[in-house]
Enzyme design. Structure first.
Site, PDB file in Angstrom:
ATOM      1  N   ILE A 188      34.070  54.810  35.075  1.00  0.00           N
ATOM      2  CA  ILE A 188      35.504  54.959  34.824  1.00  0.00           C
ATOM      3  C   ILE A 188      35.822  54.688  33.362  1.00  0.00           C
ATOM      4  O   ILE A 188      36.497  55.481  32.699  1.00  0.00           O
ATOM      5  CB  ILE A 188      36.316  54.021  35.739  1.00  0.00           C
ATOM      6  CG1 ILE A 188      36.133  54.416  37.209  1.00  0.00           C
ATOM      7  CG2 ILE A 188      37.805  54.064  35.364  1.00  0.00           C
ATOM      8  CD1 ILE A 188      36.721  53.428  38.194  1.00  0.00           C
ATOM      9  N   ASP A 215      31.651  45.509  26.741  1.00  0.00           N
ATOM     10  CA  ASP A 215      30.839  45.481  27.948  1.00  0.00           C
ATOM     11  C   ASP A 215      29.765  44.414  27.805  1.00  0.00           C
ATOM     12  O   ASP A 215      29.319  44.110  26.688  1.00  0.00           O
ATOM     13  CB  ASP A 215      30.188  46.847  28.197  1.00  0.00           C
ATOM     14  CG  ASP A 215      29.800  47.048  29.651  1.00  0.00           C
ATOM     15  OD1 ASP A 215      30.498  47.796  30.346  1.00  0.00           O
ATOM     16  OD2 ASP A 215      28.813  46.434  30.090  1.00  0.00           O
ATOM     17  N   THR A 231      43.938  49.025  36.061  1.00  0.00           N
ATOM     18  CA  THR A 231      43.728  49.780  37.294  1.00  0.00           C
ATOM     19  C   THR A 231      42.472  49.272  38.002  1.00  0.00           C
ATOM     20  O   THR A 231      41.914  49.969  38.850  1.00  0.00           O
ATOM     21  CB  THR A 231      43.578  51.288  36.999  1.00  0.00           C
ATOM     22  OG1 THR A 231      42.537  51.478  36.035  1.00  0.00           O
ATOM     23  CG2 THR A 231      44.866  51.879  36.466  1.00  0.00           C
ATOM     24  N   ALA A 232      42.022  48.063  37.643  1.00  0.00           N
ATOM     25  CA  ALA A 232      40.764  47.526  38.193  1.00  0.00           C
ATOM     26  C   ALA A 232      41.053  46.518  39.308  1.00  0.00           C
ATOM     27  O   ALA A 232      41.066  46.876  40.485  1.00  0.00           O
ATOM     28  CB  ALA A 232      39.939  46.914  37.079  1.00  0.00           C
ATOM     29  N   ARG A 233      41.323  45.267  38.955  1.00  0.00           N
ATOM     30  CA  ARG A 233      41.646  44.214  39.931  1.00  0.00           C
ATOM     31  C   ARG A 233      42.678  43.278  39.322  1.00  0.00           C
ATOM     32  O   ARG A 233      42.584  42.889  38.156  1.00  0.00           O
ATOM     33  CB  ARG A 233      40.394  43.420  40.317  1.00  0.00           C
ATOM     34  CG  ARG A 233      39.411  44.182  41.202  1.00  0.00           C
ATOM     35  CD  ARG A 233      39.970  44.441  42.597  1.00  0.00           C
ATOM     36  NE  ARG A 233      39.029  45.131  43.452  1.00  0.00           N
ATOM     37  CZ  ARG A 233      38.968  46.450  43.600  1.00  0.00           C
ATOM     38  NH1 ARG A 233      39.780  47.235  42.903  1.00  0.00           N
ATOM     39  NH2 ARG A 233      38.094  46.994  44.434  1.00  0.00           N
ATOM     40  N   ASP A 253      48.415  48.793  38.321  1.00  0.00           N
ATOM     41  CA  ASP A 253      48.214  49.380  39.646  1.00  0.00           C
ATOM     42  C   ASP A 253      47.642  48.350  40.606  1.00  0.00           C
ATOM     43  O   ASP A 253      47.531  48.612  41.793  1.00  0.00           O
ATOM     44  CB  ASP A 253      47.264  50.581  39.534  1.00  0.00           C
ATOM     45  CG  ASP A 253      47.100  51.308  40.859  1.00  0.00           C
ATOM     46  OD1 ASP A 253      48.125  51.673  41.468  1.00  0.00           O
ATOM     47  OD2 ASP A 253      45.942  51.507  41.291  1.00  0.00           O
ATOM     48  N   GLU A 303      48.239  41.752  47.106  1.00  0.00           N
ATOM     49  CA  GLU A 303      48.686  43.137  47.272  1.00  0.00           C
ATOM     50  C   GLU A 303      49.242  43.458  48.658  1.00  0.00           C
ATOM     51  O   GLU A 303      49.511  44.617  48.957  1.00  0.00           O
ATOM     52  CB  GLU A 303      47.539  44.089  46.916  1.00  0.00           C
ATOM     53  CG  GLU A 303      47.191  44.018  45.440  1.00  0.00           C
ATOM     54  CD  GLU A 303      46.113  44.995  45.021  1.00  0.00           C
ATOM     55  OE1 GLU A 303      45.450  45.578  45.914  1.00  0.00           O
ATOM     56  OE2 GLU A 303      45.931  45.184  43.805  1.00  0.00           O
ATOM     57  N   HIS A 348      48.318  49.994  43.969  1.00  0.00           N
ATOM     58  CA  HIS A 348      46.870  50.216  44.095  1.00  0.00           C
ATOM     59  C   HIS A 348      46.561  51.616  44.634  1.00  0.00           C
ATOM     60  O   HIS A 348      45.914  51.789  45.670  1.00  0.00           O
ATOM     61  CB  HIS A 348      46.241  49.150  45.007  1.00  0.00           C
ATOM     62  CG  HIS A 348      44.786  48.923  44.702  1.00  0.00           C
ATOM     63  ND1 HIS A 348      44.160  47.703  44.904  1.00  0.00           N
ATOM     64  CD2 HIS A 348      43.829  49.748  44.208  1.00  0.00           C
ATOM     65  CE1 HIS A 348      42.883  47.800  44.561  1.00  0.00           C
ATOM     66  NE2 HIS A 348      42.663  49.031  44.142  1.00  0.00           N
TER      67      HIS A 348
END
Length: 309
Positions: free
Chosen positions: A158, A177, A231-233, A257, A262, A283
């Site tokens: 992603i 990373d 948009t991950a966690r 997101d 949630e 999400h």
């Protein structure tokens, strides 16, 4: 071969298209979760005490308790990239392969990330919402993305695709990373990237090392007026610190997101959701017909390789 599919009926309808389900049925006997909830370890065993393979959604895991009861199990396939609630040591001891389907959701999540960034930067939704209420907001000058620096945190399928898409928009990606990656853009430590970035986007999995990755201290290091995309966690971010930074104007906005909690009731009460400079969604970034088809097909291919041995 006995195949246990742990998806709830609703998840199965959404995430496991008929074509791939039919392929599973040709590979063996398929037992489906009949309940509207995710299965406990005891329910896993009771539903299919002689399962050879478990194909699981993101929540149902695999513990030693189950492996002790069912020595026939050969593989546990996670339909997705994040492998949660799995006792890896016990799986190795019992000779159970643990597999996942990386990259299945790379296209919709990367597209959603860039779409959210554009909507946030261009203030599209306030204008749209006002028009629906019969109001016409005066135009405001919004910054261009051309030439802006975006820190892509996590360079898996992603993150790399987000970096390429943003580069095509004329942005300047920098990567973060834990592993060394071959990239066409510079990579650096997170703390250094936060200082330089006009936009920070998160694409790492949640684990003990990454929980609260964007801590209060790190949010404080971000460039004034920067944007955050997640948009991950949700638990990657200190939500209280993010809220304060957005209210005080130290950060210009966020597109979220994902959230730490949630469930619909908790999500509706989250303070971040109500901020005018937050684009919030429940999400949904990974939802596309094609992605669900790809992901389910990857599970089928894992099973084919297992049956061929």
């Amino acid at each position: 071969m006995n195949i246990l599919l742990t998806h709830t009926p609703q998840e199965r309808e959404e995430l496991f298209p008929d074509e791939q389900l039919a392929q599973l049925l040709r590979l063996g006997k398929v037992v489906c979760n009949p309940f509207s909830h995710h299965l406990s370890q005891l329910e896993l065993y009771r539903l299919c005490p002689e399962a050879d393979v478990i194909v699981s959604e993101w929540e149902t895991g695999l513990e030693r308790q189950y492996l002790m009861q069912n020595p026939r199990l050969k593989a546990f396939i996670r339909s997705g990239v994040e492998i949660r609630n799995v006792d890896f040591a016990a799986c190795e001891e019992y000779g159970v392969q643990v597999l996942n389907t990386p990259g299945g959701f790379a296209v919709p999540v990367s597209e959603f990330t860039v779409a959210a960034l554009l909507c946030l930067q261009k203030s599209i939704f306030p204008y749209c919402s006002a028009l629906k209420e019969g109001k016409v907001l005066p135009p405001q000058r919004t910054p261009e993305l051309l030439g802006k620096t975006i820190a892509v945190v996590g360079l898996g399928f992603i993150g790399m695709r987000v970096a390429r898409l943003c580069k095509d928009l004329g942005m300047l990606p920098i990567g973060v990373d834990v592993a060394e990656r071959e990239t066409s853009f510079p990579c650096m430590a997170l703390d250094e990237a936060l200082i330089q970035a006009d936009v920070v986007t998160l694409h790492v999995e949640l684990n003990q090392r990454t929980k609260n990755l964007l801590s209060r201290e790190r949010i404080g290091r971000m460039k004034k007026g920067a944007l955050l995309i997640n948009t991950a966690r949700g638990a990657l971010v200190d939500e209280e610190a993010l809220y304060e930074a957005l209210v005080e104007g130290r950060l210009a906005g966020a597109a979220l997101d994902v959230f730490s909690e949630e469930a619909p009731a908790e999500l509706a009460e989250n303070k971040l959701v109500r901020l005018p400079n937050v684009l919030s969604t429940p999400h949904i970034a990974g939802y596309s017909y094609e992605a669900h088809q790809r992901n389910a097909q990857a599970c089928v291919e894992h099973l084919r390789r297992l049956t061929a041995r």
